[in-house]
Enzyme design. Structure first.
Site, PDB file in Angstrom:
ATOM      1  CD  GLN A 210      -2.845  -0.797   0.009  1.00 50.36           C
ATOM      2  OE1 GLN A 210      -3.425   0.075  -0.330  1.00 50.36           O
ATOM      3  NE2 GLN A 210      -2.801  -2.063  -0.992  1.00 50.36           N
TER       4      GLN A 210
ATOM      5  CG  ASP B 140      -5.304  -3.441  -4.794  1.00 51.42           C
ATOM      6  OD1 ASP B 140      -6.310  -3.000  -4.064  1.00 51.42           O
ATOM      7  OD2 ASP B 140      -4.098  -2.929  -4.443  1.00 51.42           O
TER       8      ASP B 140
ATOM      9  CG  HIS C 246     -50.175  15.431   1.665  1.00 44.45           C
ATOM     10  ND1 HIS C 246     -49.769  16.803   1.093  1.00 44.45           N
ATOM     11  CD2 HIS C 246     -49.276  14.660   1.364  1.00 44.45           C
ATOM     12  CE1 HIS C 246     -48.458  16.756   0.635  1.00 44.45           C
ATOM     13  NE2 HIS C 246     -48.258  15.196   0.854  1.00 44.45           N
TER      14      HIS C 246
ATOM     15  CD  GLU D  46      -8.305   2.248   0.103  1.00 40.59           C
ATOM     16  OE1 GLU D  46      -8.478   2.124  -1.158  1.00 40.59           O
ATOM     17  OE2 GLU D  46      -7.072   2.377   0.426  1.00 40.59           O
ATOM     18  CG  HIS D  47      -7.006  -1.934   1.324  1.00 37.95           C
ATOM     19  ND1 HIS D  47      -6.626  -0.810   0.947  1.00 37.95           N
ATOM     20  CD2 HIS D  47      -7.673  -2.572   0.442  1.00 37.95           C
ATOM     21  CE1 HIS D  47      -6.817  -0.725  -0.127  1.00 37.95           C
ATOM     22  NE2 HIS D  47      -7.441  -1.562  -0.675  1.00 37.95           N
TER      23      HIS D  47
ATOM     24  CG  HIS E  53      -1.556   2.339  -3.842  1.00 42.56           C
ATOM     25  ND1 HIS E  53      -2.146   2.081  -5.215  1.00 42.56           N
ATOM     26  CD2 HIS E  53      -1.871   1.193  -3.457  1.00 42.56           C
ATOM     27  CE1 HIS E  53      -2.602   0.942  -5.667  1.00 42.56           C
ATOM     28  NE2 HIS E  53      -2.433   0.493  -4.336  1.00 42.56           N
TER      29      HIS E  53
END
Length: 435
Positions: A260, A361, A420, A327-328, A263
């Site tokens: 990671q 991924d 209504h 996230e992970h 990235h």
């Protein structure tokens, strides 16, 4: 890695340990993205081409990838590369096909039928980043569910390389998922073009895909404009949190953290462990493994924001993870599945030593477009549902209206909305006339 003893850390130190790396100033990024969007709305294709060059891209004549470029892209790849893309498409398709929701029909009381039917979002724009690395896997994660959902118009936008072409693997992935419209554009200008349309780019109803801070800001801006387009979810710099006990293999943990870290310079990796010895061994492994990585300069910068948090037990480890909302989330413990019921905030979870995040991924089948920056507290990762709309239907018989109508009249009186109530009363009166 900065090491924090969770038990003895002050509340301020705990907050700092779970803080994300500082990205570009939010106000400045939004102002720049807004300026780009305004330029594209005013000048269309010309603005997209101009801004592409301004931000370091090539001079473009055509914004759309032609048939010949698709053919040449396939010829560029090796058979094993195409086979890998095909397997990824097959697994992602299989997992998302299983998410199809059947129509729902419930008779809530005699003569009152309520239904829910699913309809595809008509036109979608799929943003595939290609900043420091092209991401054909993202093309698959977006285009496969869009096809399965039945989205009629599907288009990919991806930044062109220096030679003016879109990455060959991205084009082959697009073809394998049934997308033949690919635009050579990236950044906030691509989001603007998809949201509002240009001479070449067709306006879409919804935009999907991760990207830079400017892409994320542009998505939020166009989603707030009634003339713009809806978006999927906030998805920014990548992050991973690993929970490990003394049974974990430090080589695996280090490799997962580095996967990671490569990235982005503002990606973040966090290790939460019950074992100080493991923490030390992981630190040593990181030093050994990083030397062999091609993106070690990026890794060196992102690892500056890495954290190692020492906890007394695994229940505390999961509590720390839930507070961070990664996230992970990778769980490498003796009994990883035993911790899963405790997990409440995570984009995607990877259980056990043999489940590297890289598999998710690329090719396990789950979607890798996931909420970041703590948004996993409230958002889910991308799924088939985001490419569809749920429409509710109700149908009442005359007897159903007779039975339920007075309830609606009473509730409309409580709210002071007599029109209504009148819409019900005139029908009840008509039924009385028929009786």
């Amino acid at each position: 890695m900065l090491t924090v003893d969770w038990q003895s850390a002050s509340p301020a130190a705990k907050r700092a340990a779970l803080a994300r790396p500082a990205a570009d100033a939010r106000a400045e990024v939004f102002a720049q993205a807004s300026e780009v969007i305004g330029a594209v709305r005013a000048d269309g294709d010309a603005a997209v081409r101009r801004l592409t060059q301004k931000f370091g891209g090539p001079a473009l004549t055509d914004l759309r990838v032609g048939v010949q470029e698709f053919r040449e892209a396939r010829a560029t790849l090796q058979p094993q590369q195409i086979a890998a893309l095909e397997r990824a498409v097959a697994n992602v398709s299989r997992f998302h096909e299983a998410q199809q929701a059947p129509p729902l029909s419930v008779e809530t009381m005699p003569g009152v039928v309520c239904e829910r039917v699913m309809r595809a979002v008509d036109s979608v724009g799929l943003y595939v980043p290609a900043g420091s690395a092209p991401l054909p896997s993202t093309a698959i994660m977006l285009a496969a569910p869009a096809r399965i959902a039945g989205c009629r118009a599907r288009a990919i936008a991806s930044p062109p390389r220096a030679d003016g072409r879109v990455d060959a693997a991205v084009l082959v992935a697009a073809e394998l998922c049934g997308v033949d419209i690919v635009y050579k554009m990236g950044g906030a200008q691509a989001i603007a073009a998809l949201a509002f349309g240009t001479e070449t780019v067709r306006k879409v109803d919804k935009i999907f895909g991760p990207g830079s801070a400017w892409v994320t800001a542009a998505k939020q801006i166009v989603a707030a404009d009634p003339a713009g387009a809806a978006i999927d979810l906030p998805a920014g710099p990548s992050e991973v949190l690993v929970i490990a006990d003394d049974s974990a293999d430090p080589r695996f943990v280090a490799a997962d953290l580095l996967a990671q870290a490569e990235h982005d310079v503002i990606a973040q990796v966090v290790l939460v462990t019950t074992s100080r010895q493991l923490a030390d061994e992981v630190a040593g492994e990181i030093g050994r493994q990083v030397a062999a990585l091609s993106r070690r300069d990026i890794v060196a910068k992102s690892m500056a924001a890495s954290r190692c948090i020492l906890v007394d037990d695994l229940a505390t480890a999961v509590a720390v993870s839930n507070e961070y909302a990664p996230e992970h989330l990778i769980i490498q413990t003796r009994e990883p599945r035993a911790l899963l019921p405790l997990v409440t905030c995570a984009g995607s979870v990877f259980l056990g030593a043999w489940s590297p995040e890289s598999i998710g991924d690329y090719c396990s089948g789950t979607n890798h477009v996931l909420p970041t920056a703590g948004f996993a507290r409230a958002y889910s990762g991308l799924s088939l549902a985001q490419f569809q709309k749920a429409i509710t239907v109700q149908e009442l018989s005359a007897d159903g209206l007779r039975a339920l109508g007075p309830t609606a009249v009473t509730l409309s009186d409580l709210e002071g909305l007599d029109a209504h109530g009148n819409a019900v009363k005139v029908r009840l009166a008509a039924l009385g006339e028929r009786a």
